[in-house]
Design a protein around this motif. Structure first.
Motif, PDB file in Angstrom:
ATOM      1  N   VAL A 167       0.840  -1.197   0.000  1.00 58.47           N
ATOM      2  CA  VAL A 167       0.000   0.000   0.000  1.00 58.47           C
ATOM      3  C   VAL A 167       0.872   1.243   0.000  1.00 58.47           C
ATOM      4  O   VAL A 167       1.841   1.340   0.764  1.00 58.47           O
ATOM      5  N   PHE A 168       0.523   2.200  -0.850  1.00 61.87           N
ATOM      6  CA  PHE A 168       1.221   3.479  -0.967  1.00 61.87           C
ATOM      7  C   PHE A 168       0.207   4.619  -0.837  1.00 61.87           C
ATOM      8  O   PHE A 168      -0.989   4.423  -1.055  1.00 61.87           O
ATOM      9  N   VAL A 169       0.725   5.795  -0.535  1.00 63.55           N
ATOM     10  CA  VAL A 169      -0.074   7.025  -0.563  1.00 63.55           C
ATOM     11  C   VAL A 169       0.680   8.075  -1.357  1.00 63.55           C
ATOM     12  O   VAL A 169       1.908   8.205  -1.222  1.00 63.55           O
ATOM     13  N   VAL A 170      -0.046   8.817  -2.185  1.00 64.43           N
ATOM     14  CA  VAL A 170       0.559   9.879  -2.977  1.00 64.43           C
ATOM     15  C   VAL A 170      -0.292  11.137  -2.846  1.00 64.43           C
ATOM     16  O   VAL A 170      -1.521  11.067  -2.788  1.00 64.43           O
ATOM     17  N   GLU A 171       0.385  12.283  -2.741  1.00 58.40           N
ATOM     18  CA  GLU A 171      -0.293  13.583  -2.686  1.00 58.40           C
ATOM     19  C   GLU A 171      -0.648  14.037  -4.103  1.00 58.40           C
ATOM     20  O   GLU A 171       0.176  13.951  -5.020  1.00 58.40           O
ATOM     21  N   VAL A 172      -1.866  14.510  -4.279  1.00 60.58           N
ATOM     22  CA  VAL A 172      -2.306  15.003  -5.581  1.00 60.58           C
ATOM     23  C   VAL A 172      -1.937  16.481  -5.684  1.00 60.58           C
ATOM     24  O   VAL A 172      -2.405  17.301  -4.887  1.00 60.58           O
ATOM     25  N   PRO A 173      -1.096  16.865  -6.627  1.00 64.95           N
ATOM     26  CA  PRO A 173      -0.682  18.265  -6.734  1.00 64.95           C
ATOM     27  C   PRO A 173      -1.801  19.144  -7.295  1.00 64.95           C
ATOM     28  O   PRO A 173      -2.809  18.648  -7.811  1.00 64.95           O
ATOM     29  N   GLU A 174      -1.616  20.429  -7.216  1.00 65.53           N
ATOM     30  CA  GLU A 174      -2.542  21.377  -7.811  1.00 65.53           C
ATOM     31  C   GLU A 174      -2.500  21.217  -9.330  1.00 65.53           C
ATOM     32  O   GLU A 174      -1.468  21.434  -9.966  1.00 65.53           O
ATOM     33  N   LEU A 175      -3.618  20.822  -9.907  1.00 71.28           N
ATOM     34  CA  LEU A 175      -3.602  20.502 -11.329  1.00 71.28           C
ATOM     35  C   LEU A 175      -3.499  21.740 -12.211  1.00 71.28           C
ATOM     36  O   LEU A 175      -3.129  21.647 -13.377  1.00 71.28           O
ATOM     37  N   GLY A 176      -3.825  22.889 -11.668  1.00 72.86           N
ATOM     38  CA  GLY A 176      -3.733  24.106 -12.466  1.00 72.86           C
ATOM     39  C   GLY A 176      -2.359  24.736 -12.467  1.00 72.86           C
ATOM     40  O   GLY A 176      -2.141  25.774 -13.113  1.00 72.86           O
ATOM     41  N   GLY A 177      -1.425  24.110 -11.744  1.00 74.11           N
ATOM     42  CA  GLY A 177      -0.084  24.676 -11.660  1.00 74.11           C
ATOM     43  C   GLY A 177       0.721  24.465 -12.927  1.00 74.11           C
ATOM     44  O   GLY A 177       0.335  23.714 -13.836  1.00 74.11           O
ATOM     45  N   GLU A 178       1.889  25.111 -12.978  1.00 76.58           N
ATOM     46  CA  GLU A 178       2.764  24.981 -14.142  1.00 76.58           C
ATOM     47  C   GLU A 178       3.401  23.601 -14.150  1.00 76.58           C
ATOM     48  O   GLU A 178       3.864  23.116 -13.115  1.00 76.58           O
ATOM     49  N   PRO A 179       3.426  22.931 -15.293  1.00 80.14           N
ATOM     50  CA  PRO A 179       4.013  21.588 -15.341  1.00 80.14           C
ATOM     51  C   PRO A 179       5.518  21.621 -15.129  1.00 80.14           C
ATOM     52  O   PRO A 179       6.193  22.597 -15.470  1.00 80.14           O
ATOM     53  N   ALA A 180       6.038  20.549 -14.551  1.00 79.60           N
ATOM     54  CA  ALA A 180       7.484  20.424 -14.345  1.00 79.60           C
ATOM     55  C   ALA A 180       8.192  20.264 -15.680  1.00 79.60           C
ATOM     56  O   ALA A 180       7.652  19.691 -16.626  1.00 79.60           O
ATOM     57  N   VAL A 181       9.409  20.783 -15.739  1.00 78.18           N
ATOM     58  CA  VAL A 181      10.215  20.705 -16.960  1.00 78.18           C
ATOM     59  C   VAL A 181      11.460  19.887 -16.653  1.00 78.18           C
ATOM     60  O   VAL A 181      12.149  20.125 -15.658  1.00 78.18           O
ATOM     61  N   ALA A 182      11.752  18.928 -17.498  1.00 78.32           N
ATOM     62  CA  ALA A 182      12.928  18.098 -17.298  1.00 78.32           C
ATOM     63  C   ALA A 182      14.197  18.914 -17.530  1.00 78.32           C
ATOM     64  O   ALA A 182      14.313  19.625 -18.539  1.00 78.32           O
ATOM     65  N   PRO A 183      15.153  18.868 -16.593  1.00 76.30           N
ATOM     66  CA  PRO A 183      16.411  19.605 -16.785  1.00 76.30           C
ATOM     67  C   PRO A 183      17.150  19.107 -18.026  1.00 76.30           C
ATOM     68  O   PRO A 183      17.156  17.910 -18.328  1.00 76.30           O
ATOM     69  N   PRO A 200       4.845  12.931  -8.744  1.00 73.73           N
ATOM     70  CA  PRO A 200       5.084  13.097  -7.308  1.00 73.73           C
ATOM     71  C   PRO A 200       5.579  11.811  -6.664  1.00 73.73           C
ATOM     72  O   PRO A 200       5.257  10.706  -7.116  1.00 73.73           O
ATOM     73  N   ALA A 201       6.361  11.953  -5.626  1.00 75.82           N
ATOM     74  CA  ALA A 201       6.891  10.788  -4.916  1.00 75.82           C
ATOM     75  C   ALA A 201       5.795  10.158  -4.065  1.00 75.82           C
ATOM     76  O   ALA A 201       5.062  10.847  -3.348  1.00 75.82           O
ATOM     77  N   ALA A 202       5.656   8.852  -4.157  1.00 76.81           N
ATOM     78  CA  ALA A 202       4.683   8.115  -3.355  1.00 76.81           C
ATOM     79  C   ALA A 202       5.355   7.539  -2.120  1.00 76.81           C
ATOM     80  O   ALA A 202       6.530   7.181  -2.149  1.00 76.81           O
ATOM     81  N   LYS A 203       4.608   7.465  -1.032  1.00 78.83           N
ATOM     82  CA  LYS A 203       5.129   6.917   0.209  1.00 78.83           C
ATOM     83  C   LYS A 203       4.592   5.502   0.413  1.00 78.83           C
ATOM     84  O   LYS A 203       3.377   5.278   0.422  1.00 78.83           O
ATOM     85  N   GLN A 204       5.501   4.548   0.591  1.00 79.98           N
ATOM     86  CA  GLN A 204       5.100   3.169   0.852  1.00 79.98           C
ATOM     87  C   GLN A 204       4.759   3.012   2.328  1.00 79.98           C
ATOM     88  O   GLN A 204       5.543   3.375   3.201  1.00 79.98           O
ATOM     89  N   LEU A 205       3.557   2.482   2.611  1.00 79.28           N
ATOM     90  CA  LEU A 205       3.086   2.356   3.990  1.00 79.28           C
ATOM     91  C   LEU A 205       3.211   0.952   4.549  1.00 79.28           C
ATOM     92  O   LEU A 205       3.260   0.767   5.765  1.00 79.28           O
TER      93      LEU A 205
END
Length: 671
Positions: A167-183, A200-205
């Protein structure tokens, strides 16, 4: 229906209804010959019938839609042609889906938190060095496995102990935000990304040595409930239990009823008001392994623990999830009943209310905040459609099987009941081809054995009817849906009352319908149906030919080769050599005279291919006209979810076999 029309079979998921009750979303999936797999997208279905359903995603295979509790976000699983399902989210009003996971083995299922900002999901975690986790180390080059357990493989999956589901949990980011750009360039060297960019990073429970199933949040979102087998000695029984873990992490805690007994728990859900914990389970007797024909029971217990009270009758109702909240302290469940699947509403305190019943198979249902209910179902005219439930009446909202009906004639199953030789009622159906007859007859036997035929659209029966065959199918003793006593009647008595019932039903169909040719009858079945076919043709020689598919054919070798062999045969046939031999098709194979096609899949771990190979060899050595049809790359689920080309080839080979022994004008495949 013709084998080449498999792509017209649109399957529909359980619906996700928007909290405001205006629309539901379902996934619609179909076989595709070009991709040689299953493709599908999500559809939005307005509950207002003046508006039309529309496709809202364009992924390769999108499935399992679920709205956030606040209605702003839609989550779903997406698979590409080569990959495993990953979790995606998209704004409910529309937009570009955003990927939420990058799990090596894919995501198996998920659940929203009440705050609409977190999602719990389950995913298999492979050991390092296995399943492609190290570049250049293919499966054939992995380290050897030292096996000391009973439970180490599963059909359709393979080895399990080295890839437990967690089982994992992941935080849902603000969908209206600017998308991440790969360096890129020097930034990629100066600041290497910690993971996949934009995900986003998921946490294993959980980390236990068990598969963790059915995660769901508490009403306040502080804890997660799930099902697992973490008790001492869990490898020696079938017991699973409810556990609880803090949503932020920590050690899982067993949620143990004060009146605990050996059970297999299959699903768990906290009530919306936070007072109760609902869970579905089957009793397992004193041994923890007596699973035979155990009906599913819905239990409820106080959220803090205490007595687990059964809300459904274990003898007459067979309920299953998923457990969908329908009010502050009630849930929706499905009930297998009399060749149908009903929808029931069950409160923690009060009476059960049947919502959908009759000759239908309910796939799933959800309830909106305003009380609107969306239901997915199938019946004799559809593989799956969506309806709304208003004042006890269903209002159909979609027609996803229109293409199938418009391009082929579908035969409506005729429901009837026969009497077995001891007076026991046997329920089933007759599917007739076009024309006055007399038609050759195929007696078709379902798997399980604790399963059931229904009156819903069944591709197998439709293909055979289109080829000119009348299909007889019933639910003999051993089947589900008619009470536990009906299902448990063949425990340690396989091949007795069940054979008696299917032959009595066949005789009643032949006697009651002049369109059937009683001198031209074939018999076929898969899994347990393969067992009963092989057993029957050793005792009754009326059949012109037989097809034994993925059969449970030798209880002795099954015990050491099947993924469930360590308990299945012992519980069904009994564990002594004498009991096994008395119920073994291999032990009576020398009596078979019927021409028999044996069908099996190379990767079948449920009924391993050696069962079919040895049975074929026995028939061939004694001069029976026989053939062995083996499908590479397929497992026990070939007829239901095998690759589309293999499913088509299977139908064509089956029709060729029947063309050889039961020719018809409509079966134009050369034997």
């Amino acid at each position: 229906m013709k084998p080449e029309q498999l792509p017209l079979l649109n399957s529909v998921s359980a619906p996700a209804i928007h909290p405001d009750g205006t629309k539901a979303v379902v996934s619609v999936t179909r076989p595709d010959f070009d991709a040689d797999t299953y493709v599908g997208q999500l559809w939005s279905v307005p509950l207002d019938t003046t508006k039309h359903p529309r496709r809202i995603t364009r992924g390769f295979r999108d499935s399992s839609p679920s709205f956030s509790p606040d209605g702003l976000v839609l989550a779903f699983l997406r698979s590409d042609p080569e990959g495993k399902p990953q979790l995606f989210v998209v704004e409910a009003a529309g937009g570009e889906p955003q990927r939420m996971t990058d799990q090596h083995a894919g995501v198996g299922g998920f659940a929203w938190a009440p705050d609409s900002h977190r999602i719990a999901f389950v995913a298999r975690v492979p050991e390092q060095g296995r399943y492609g986790t190290v570049d250049g180390v293919a499966s054939g080059s992995e380290d050897p496995r030292l096996i000391t357990a009973n439970q180490y493989r599963m059909n359709g999956l393979g080895y399990t102990a080295d890839q437990r589901q967690q089982v994992f949990v992941v935080e849902v980011p603000e969908l209206g935000g600017e998308p991440a750009v790969a360096p890129r360039g020097r930034a990629a060297h100066e600041q290497p990304p910690p993971g996949t960019v934009g995900i986003p990073a998921a946490k294993q429970l959980t980390f236990g040595d068990s598969d963790h199933e059915s995660p769901s949040f508490s009403a306040d979102g502080s804890q997660l409930y799930f099902v697992a087998a973490l008790h001492e000695g869990h490898d020696d029984d079938l017991v699973t239990s409810v556990y609880r873990v803090d949503a932020g992490g920590g050690e899982p805690t067993l949620v143990e009823p004060s009146n605990r007994s050996p059970r297999t728990v299959t699903g768990v859900r906290a009530s919306a008001d936070g007072r109760w914990l609902f869970f579905t389970a089957q009793d397992l007797g004193d041994t923890g392994k007596d699973f035979v024909a155990r009906n599913g029971i819905l239990f409820v217990m106080p959220i803090g623990g205490g007595e687990a009270v059964p809300l459904t009758d274990a003898e007459y109702l067979d309920v299953s999830g998923p457990l969908e909240p329908s009010g502050p302290a009630s849930v929706l469940v499905l009930n297998t009943a009399l060749g149908s699947v009903e929808l029931l509403e069950v409160p923690a305190e009060g009476d059960i209310t049947p919502l959908v019943h009759g000759s239908r198979v309910v796939i799933g249902a959800t309830v909106a905040a305003n009380g609107e209910i969306a239901v997915s179902l199938s019946d004799g005219s559809t593989m799956g459609d969506v309806a709304s439930l208003e004042r006890g009446e269903l209002r159909l909202l979609t027609d996803f099987s229109a293409g199938l009906r418009n391009n082929s004639r579908l035969s409506e199953p005729l429901d009837f009941e026969a009497e077995s030789s001891d007076g026991h009622p046997v329920h089933g159906w007759l599917v007739l081809p076009d024309g006055p007859g007399p038609h050759p007859v195929l007696l078709s036997i379902h798997g399980g054995p604790f399963a059931q035929y229904t009156g819903a659209l069944f591709d197998e029966a439709q293909v055979y009817a289109a080829a000119g065959y009348a299909v007889v199918m019933c639910n003999p003793r051993g089947s589900a849906g008619y009470g536990q006593a009906h299902g448990r009647a063949i425990k340690e008595r396989m091949g007795t009352l069940d054979m008696q019932d299917v032959l009595a039903f066949l005789d009643a169909a032949l006697a009651g319908h002049k369109a059937l040719d009683q001198d031209r009858v074939g018999i076929m079945g898969g899994s347990y149906g393969g067992y009963l076919t092989a057993w029957t043709i050793a005792h009754d020689h009326r059949f012109k030919a037989a097809i034994v598919e993925r059969g449970f054919l030798d209880p002795v070798s099954f015990a050491g080769s099947s993924d469930i062999g360590w308990f299945f045969g012992t519980e069904y046939t009994g564990g002594t050599p004498g009991q096994m031999a008395a119920q073994s098709p291999m032990a009576v194979a020398e009596a078979v005279k019927t021409p028999t096609l044996v069908v099996h899949s190379e990767n079948d771990l449920r009924c391993p291919v050696e069962q079919g190979q040895r049975y074929y060899s026995a028939l061939k050595n004694q001069g029976v006209d026989t053939a062995l049809l083996v499908f590479p790359g397929e497992d026990h689920e070939l007829s239901r979810s095998g690759t589309p080309h293999h499913r088509r080839h299977r139908f064509e080979h089956i029709l060729r076999w029947w063309a050889k022994y039961l020719p018809t004008a409509s079966n134009n495949l050369e034997p």
